[in-house]
Design a protein around this motif. Sequence first.
Motif, PDB file in Angstrom:
ATOM      1  N   LYS A 164      14.866   3.932 -77.002  1.00  0.00           N
ATOM      2  CA  LYS A 164      15.936   3.861 -76.017  1.00  0.00           C
ATOM      3  C   LYS A 164      15.324   3.785 -74.622  1.00  0.00           C
ATOM      4  CE  LYS A 164      19.148   6.557 -78.858  1.00  0.00           C
ATOM      5  NZ  LYS A 164      18.177   6.878 -79.941  1.00  0.00           N
ATOM      6  N   ASP A 165      16.050   3.154 -73.696  1.00  0.00           N
ATOM      7  CA  ASP A 165      15.640   3.071 -72.295  1.00  0.00           C
ATOM      8  C   ASP A 165      16.583   3.944 -71.478  1.00  0.00           C
ATOM      9  OD1 ASP A 165      13.650   1.186 -72.936  1.00  0.00           O
ATOM     10  OD2 ASP A 165      15.105  -0.437 -72.840  1.00  0.00           O
ATOM     11  N   MET A 166      16.019   4.756 -70.589  1.00  0.00           N
ATOM     12  CA  MET A 166      16.780   5.814 -69.942  1.00  0.00           C
ATOM     13  C   MET A 166      16.793   5.712 -68.420  1.00  0.00           C
ATOM     14  SD  MET A 166      17.740   8.025 -72.379  1.00  0.00           S
ATOM     15  CE  MET A 166      17.347   8.479 -74.068  1.00  0.00           C
ATOM     16  N   GLY A 167      17.993   5.770 -67.841  1.00  0.00           N
ATOM     17  CA  GLY A 167      18.150   6.001 -66.421  1.00  0.00           C
ATOM     18  C   GLY A 167      17.986   4.794 -65.522  1.00  0.00           C
ATOM     19  N   VAL A 168      17.864   5.056 -64.229  1.00  0.00           N
ATOM     20  CA  VAL A 168      17.888   4.027 -63.184  1.00  0.00           C
ATOM     21  C   VAL A 168      16.852   2.937 -63.448  1.00  0.00           C
ATOM     22  CG1 VAL A 168      17.568   3.567 -60.719  1.00  0.00           C
ATOM     23  CG2 VAL A 168      18.738   5.660 -61.451  1.00  0.00           C
ATOM     24  N   PHE A 169      15.610   3.343 -63.737  1.00  0.00           N
ATOM     25  CA  PHE A 169      14.533   2.380 -63.967  1.00  0.00           C
ATOM     26  C   PHE A 169      14.211   2.218 -65.452  1.00  0.00           C
ATOM     27  CE2 PHE A 169      13.845   2.870 -59.411  1.00  0.00           C
ATOM     28  CZ  PHE A 169      13.451   1.601 -59.025  1.00  0.00           C
ATOM     29  N   GLN A 170      15.099   2.707 -66.325  1.00  0.00           N
ATOM     30  CA  GLN A 170      15.027   2.458 -67.769  1.00  0.00           C
ATOM     31  C   GLN A 170      13.656   2.772 -68.375  1.00  0.00           C
ATOM     32  OE1 GLN A 170      18.080   0.715 -69.856  1.00  0.00           O
ATOM     33  NE2 GLN A 170      18.360   2.490 -68.546  1.00  0.00           N
ATOM     34  N   PHE A 171      13.294   4.045 -68.328  1.00  0.00           N
ATOM     35  CA  PHE A 171      12.060   4.484 -68.969  1.00  0.00           C
ATOM     36  C   PHE A 171      12.239   4.498 -70.486  1.00  0.00           C
ATOM     37  CE2 PHE A 171      11.047   5.773 -64.727  1.00  0.00           C
ATOM     38  CZ  PHE A 171       9.656   5.679 -64.674  1.00  0.00           C
ATOM     39  N   ASN A 172      11.275   3.971 -71.202  1.00  0.00           N
ATOM     40  CA  ASN A 172      11.374   3.787 -72.641  1.00  0.00           C
ATOM     41  C   ASN A 172      10.874   5.016 -73.403  1.00  0.00           C
ATOM     42  OD1 ASN A 172       9.807   2.645 -75.301  1.00  0.00           O
ATOM     43  ND2 ASN A 172      11.741   1.594 -74.922  1.00  0.00           N
ATOM     44  N   THR A 173      11.672   5.458 -74.382  1.00  0.00           N
ATOM     45  CA  THR A 173      11.308   6.649 -75.158  1.00  0.00           C
ATOM     46  C   THR A 173      10.110   6.397 -76.066  1.00  0.00           C
ATOM     47  OG1 THR A 173      12.917   6.066 -76.879  1.00  0.00           O
ATOM     48  CG2 THR A 173      13.651   7.584 -75.137  1.00  0.00           C
ATOM     49  N   GLY A 174       9.696   5.147 -76.173  1.00  0.00           N
ATOM     50  CA  GLY A 174       8.537   4.843 -76.995  1.00  0.00           C
ATOM     51  C   GLY A 174       7.229   4.838 -76.229  1.00  0.00           C
ATOM     52  N   GLY A 175       7.237   5.156 -74.948  1.00  0.00           N
ATOM     53  CA  GLY A 175       5.979   5.117 -74.209  1.00  0.00           C
ATOM     54  C   GLY A 175       6.071   5.584 -72.772  1.00  0.00           C
ATOM     55  N   THR A 176       6.702   4.791 -71.891  1.00  0.00           N
ATOM     56  CA  THR A 176       6.659   5.116 -70.462  1.00  0.00           C
ATOM     57  C   THR A 176       7.342   6.439 -70.136  1.00  0.00           C
ATOM     58  OG1 THR A 176       8.609   3.700 -70.131  1.00  0.00           O
ATOM     59  CG2 THR A 176       6.443   2.745 -69.634  1.00  0.00           C
ATOM     60  N   LEU A 177       8.386   6.797 -70.907  1.00  0.00           N
ATOM     61  CA  LEU A 177       9.073   8.065 -70.630  1.00  0.00           C
ATOM     62  C   LEU A 177       8.126   9.240 -70.849  1.00  0.00           C
ATOM     63  CD1 LEU A 177      12.621   9.144 -71.378  1.00  0.00           C
ATOM     64  CD2 LEU A 177      10.801  10.522 -72.365  1.00  0.00           C
ATOM     65  N   GLN A 178       7.443   9.258 -71.999  1.00  0.00           N
ATOM     66  CA  GLN A 178       6.542  10.371 -72.280  1.00  0.00           C
ATOM     67  C   GLN A 178       5.391  10.441 -71.285  1.00  0.00           C
ATOM     68  OE1 GLN A 178       7.936   8.488 -74.543  1.00  0.00           O
ATOM     69  NE2 GLN A 178       8.421   9.612 -76.409  1.00  0.00           N
ATOM     70  N   GLU A 179       4.930   9.274 -70.842  1.00  0.00           N
ATOM     71  CA  GLU A 179       3.745   9.249 -69.998  1.00  0.00           C
ATOM     72  C   GLU A 179       4.036   9.589 -68.548  1.00  0.00           C
ATOM     73  OE1 GLU A 179       0.028   6.196 -68.925  1.00  0.00           O
ATOM     74  OE2 GLU A 179       1.641   5.576 -70.285  1.00  0.00           O
ATOM     75  N   TRP A 180       5.226   9.200 -68.042  1.00  0.00           N
ATOM     76  CA  TRP A 180       5.445   9.260 -66.599  1.00  0.00           C
ATOM     77  C   TRP A 180       6.510  10.248 -66.132  1.00  0.00           C
ATOM     78  CZ3 TRP A 180       1.889   7.119 -63.647  1.00  0.00           C
ATOM     79  CH2 TRP A 180       1.067   6.144 -64.219  1.00  0.00           C
TER      80      TRP A 180
END
Length: 220
Positions: A164-180
């Motif tokens: 899933k992509d989350m929020g204003v800048f659509q952070f991805n639960t498969g990678g960028t969300l966990q990292e950033w």
Amino acid sequence: MNTAIRRLTALASALVMAVGLMLAVSPVHASAEVETTATALCSTTLRYGSSGTCVKKLQTRLNELGLNCGNKLTVDGKFGPATRMRVFAFQGRNRIAVDGVVGPITRGKLANPDSNLKVSCDSTIAAQIRSVWPASLEDKAIRVARCESGLNPIAVGVNTNGTKDMGVFQFNTGGTLQEWLPGSSTKIKIDNALTSTENIKAAYRLYKSRGWQPWTCRNA
């Protein structure tokens, strides 16, 4: 005791009785107001594709939790993509499993939420971006965010791979969300991703590391 004094004494007694009645009745009224503010939900488990009166109650309850800026759900009794997205967002903001299913745990949180779904207007989100991103990049950042999420802080997109992509800048639960995103667990990170200020700050940190490459709308 003369007549004037007797009248004053009687008036004072009446005032004391009135205040006593008000104190006795007020808690009941306050409790009744609290109990009637939330739309009661059905005990039926609801999910994508459900329909009927119970879905209408769910949509009404989600709208009660602070949606504004003209983006309230249409109360049509159809559990479609828009309703599912709001359920995802509510679950994420309340740090429970983001599965889109309204079962006992989600119903309990809907009745007594830890966090509501208040949504800032586009102009507020744009101003938040300008406050974080440097002047040379802020217009581009706003265009990218508008393309990614419509400047919607609780936007949740579903990908074909199940992430899933989350929020204003659509952070991805498969990678960028966990990292950033900040947080000691995925649930906290998701909550922060659905909080506009945290999402925007994380997006700028990601940009400084990887440029516009991570975003689908990098050419906006």
